[in-house]
Enzyme design. Sequence first.
Site, short mmCIF file in Angstrom:
data_model
loop_
_atom_site.label_atom_id
_atom_site.label_comp_id
_atom_site.label_asym_id
_atom_site.label_seq_id
_atom_site.Cartn_x
_atom_site.Cartn_y
_atom_site.Cartn_z
N GLU A 1 0.76 -1.31 -0.07
CA GLU A 1 0.01 -0.08 0.15
C GLU A 1 1.03 1.05 -0.08
O GLU A 1 0.52 2.13 -0.68
CB GLU A 1 -1.06 0.12 1.18
CG GLU A 1 -2.10 -1.28 1.23
CD GLU A 1 -2.92 -0.92 0.14
OE1 GLU A 1 -3.20 0.00 -0.18
OE2 GLU A 1 -3.59 -2.16 -0.29
N TRP B 1 2.03 2.06 -3.40
CA TRP B 1 0.99 2.67 -4.56
C TRP B 1 1.35 3.95 -4.56
O TRP B 1 1.22 4.73 -5.46
CB TRP B 1 -0.38 2.32 -3.83
CG TRP B 1 -1.37 3.06 -4.64
CD1 TRP B 1 -1.87 4.25 -4.08
CD2 TRP B 1 -2.16 2.95 -5.97
NE1 TRP B 1 -3.03 4.88 -5.17
CE2 TRP B 1 -2.80 3.90 -6.17
CE3 TRP B 1 -1.47 1.87 -6.96
CZ2 TRP B 1 -3.31 3.98 -7.34
CZ3 TRP B 1 -2.16 2.02 -8.09
CH2 TRP B 1 -3.17 2.96 -8.45
N TRP C 1 -8.52 8.05 -8.62
CA TRP C 1 -9.65 8.26 -9.49
C TRP C 1 -9.74 7.79 -10.87
O TRP C 1 -10.86 7.04 -11.34
CB TRP C 1 -10.04 9.87 -9.50
CG TRP C 1 -10.90 10.32 -8.39
CD1 TRP C 1 -10.20 10.61 -7.13
CD2 TRP C 1 -12.08 9.99 -8.15
NE1 TRP C 1 -11.19 11.13 -6.22
CE2 TRP C 1 -12.41 10.60 -6.81
CE3 TRP C 1 -13.29 9.66 -8.63
CZ2 TRP C 1 -13.79 10.57 -6.16
CZ3 TRP C 1 -14.82 9.88 -8.40
CH2 TRP C 1 -14.89 10.42 -6.92
N TRP D 1 -15.00 11.97 -13.75
CA TRP D 1 -14.31 11.65 -12.56
C TRP D 1 -13.59 12.70 -12.04
O TRP D 1 -13.12 13.00 -11.01
CB TRP D 1 -13.25 10.43 -12.80
CG TRP D 1 -12.13 10.78 -14.13
CD1 TRP D 1 -12.53 10.59 -15.51
CD2 TRP D 1 -10.94 11.39 -13.89
NE1 TRP D 1 -11.44 10.86 -16.15
CE2 TRP D 1 -10.66 11.58 -15.32
CE3 TRP D 1 -10.14 11.80 -12.87
CZ2 TRP D 1 -9.23 12.27 -15.63
CZ3 TRP D 1 -9.09 12.58 -13.07
CH2 TRP D 1 -8.46 12.57 -14.57
N TRP E 1 -19.92 11.17 -20.55
CA TRP E 1 -20.45 11.71 -19.27
C TRP E 1 -21.70 12.74 -19.29
O TRP E 1 -22.12 13.21 -20.56
CB TRP E 1 -19.15 12.38 -18.74
CG TRP E 1 -17.94 11.88 -18.23
CD1 TRP E 1 -16.76 12.24 -19.13
CD2 TRP E 1 -17.88 10.98 -17.59
NE1 TRP E 1 -15.72 11.52 -18.78
CE2 TRP E 1 -16.35 10.49 -17.82
CE3 TRP E 1 -18.28 10.08 -16.87
CZ2 TRP E 1 -15.74 9.46 -17.23
CZ3 TRP E 1 -17.62 8.90 -16.09
CH2 TRP E 1 -16.30 8.72 -16.11
N ASN F 1 -10.06 3.78 2.85
CA ASN F 1 -9.70 3.60 1.49
C ASN F 1 -10.86 2.76 0.86
O ASN F 1 -10.95 2.77 -0.34
CB ASN F 1 -8.37 3.03 1.39
CG ASN F 1 -7.95 2.83 -0.04
OD1 ASN F 1 -7.78 3.89 -0.78
ND2 ASN F 1 -7.60 1.75 -0.34
#
Length: 462
Positions: A267, A270, A374, A351, A298, A333
């Site tokens: 993690e 990341w 995102w 987004w 969208w 998360n």
Amino acid sequence: MTRPALLWFRNDLRLADNPALMAVADRPILPVFVLDDDAAGAWKHGGAQRWWLHHALASLGADLSRRGVDLHLAQGDAAIIIPALAAAVGAEDIHVAQRFEPWGRRQDEAIATALKSTGRRLVRHRGTLLHDPHALRTGQGKPYQVYTPFSRAIFAAGEPAPPMDAPARLHPVANPPAGATLDLLPKRDWAKDFPKHWQPGEAGAAKRLAAFGTRALAAYDGARNIPAIPGTSGLSPHLRFGEISPRQVWHAAREAGATGSHTFLKEVLWRDFAYHLLFNRPEMPEAPLAEKFAAFPWQPNPKYLAAWQRGMTGYPIVDAGMRQLWATGWMHNRVRMIVASLLVKHLLQPWQDGQDWFWDTLVDGDLASNSASWQWVAGCGADAAPYFRVFNPMLQGAKFDPEGTYVTRWVPELARLPKNLIHQPWEAPPGLVRDYPPPIIDHAFGRARALAAYAAIKGETA
């Protein structure tokens, strides 16, 4: 006589394991922080970050004062302020931690050029990531696009160097110039409850790391997905502002030797991967990395966006997350993925709108991690989740909050419901639920519409 140096704090607000500080610890220094909103533009600190920064700078200033120097605060164009301060104190070199945001890289190059013309230099140190994004490449010499081989490469590279202790004493420059007062706190105190949850600053980061400890790491593999319990480290805002270094976190996890340490370090990596992406794809905060998504249909709807922001979508796990975010400046998360999926898939909202709201409301708002995450949820980033993976908010709630503990903490309107109805309150008998909306969109309809939109950009029939 040793020449003075400028120590420019930016995203490394700590004294321990700070390479820029250690490079000048035996010289007279002027520690500086410059708030430069104009250079950052759309990516200047969001509201929650500004609250954190106010307290983090106060903590850093106190730590520096105890060691004999004062933190100089300034606001304005760093490209003007930094060279001027260097000239004022006779500093030939300015030491900083590297930045990888596109606007920060541009500014650093401009400042380095300006300093060079006056015989001074900008010295950049690696202090915010485990590995430089420009140095790590695949076997074909290309940037990594997939997280798993990226993380394997870092693990294979060996352990990072051990962290360095903070210097016990620092030396001030003669006649340091007077600094400014930064106006960072909100005018309307929507952040009044933040201190119940956070202690910004290096001491707060150390306490958070110590509290996480061996016991939490031993349970981390399972506990990290349960939002009702403190199963994650809570270190993300401290890492974002550099109040703790990734090397400190890495070695603490290694020394704990717990079963969940490897998962936890993945993690942590990341964050490095997100900066690796941002460095190589600087358009990531604004544009989809997968080009086909430039034509995605969208359907921007201010009412949808506002209901999501307020935690009034009618989907309890989503609304709990959005209310946790507003109250604490942070969201679990697992829940971040669920709320993001609802916004971009069920509701077909861009987004970027979700990214912008997180940027303004998260204390750990980080340009690389925020935009990469995102895009991952939206299916348009590098190594993204498939767009056709649409989270079912009822099933996600039942799986990760089976007792409804998390939901009822943040959505008290549902506290009277039996746990089998917590995640689908519209099925409750009349009178058990008041002042809570029905689902903003039917799950099956929203999922089918999302898949049809995805099929359209692929040139397929849904």
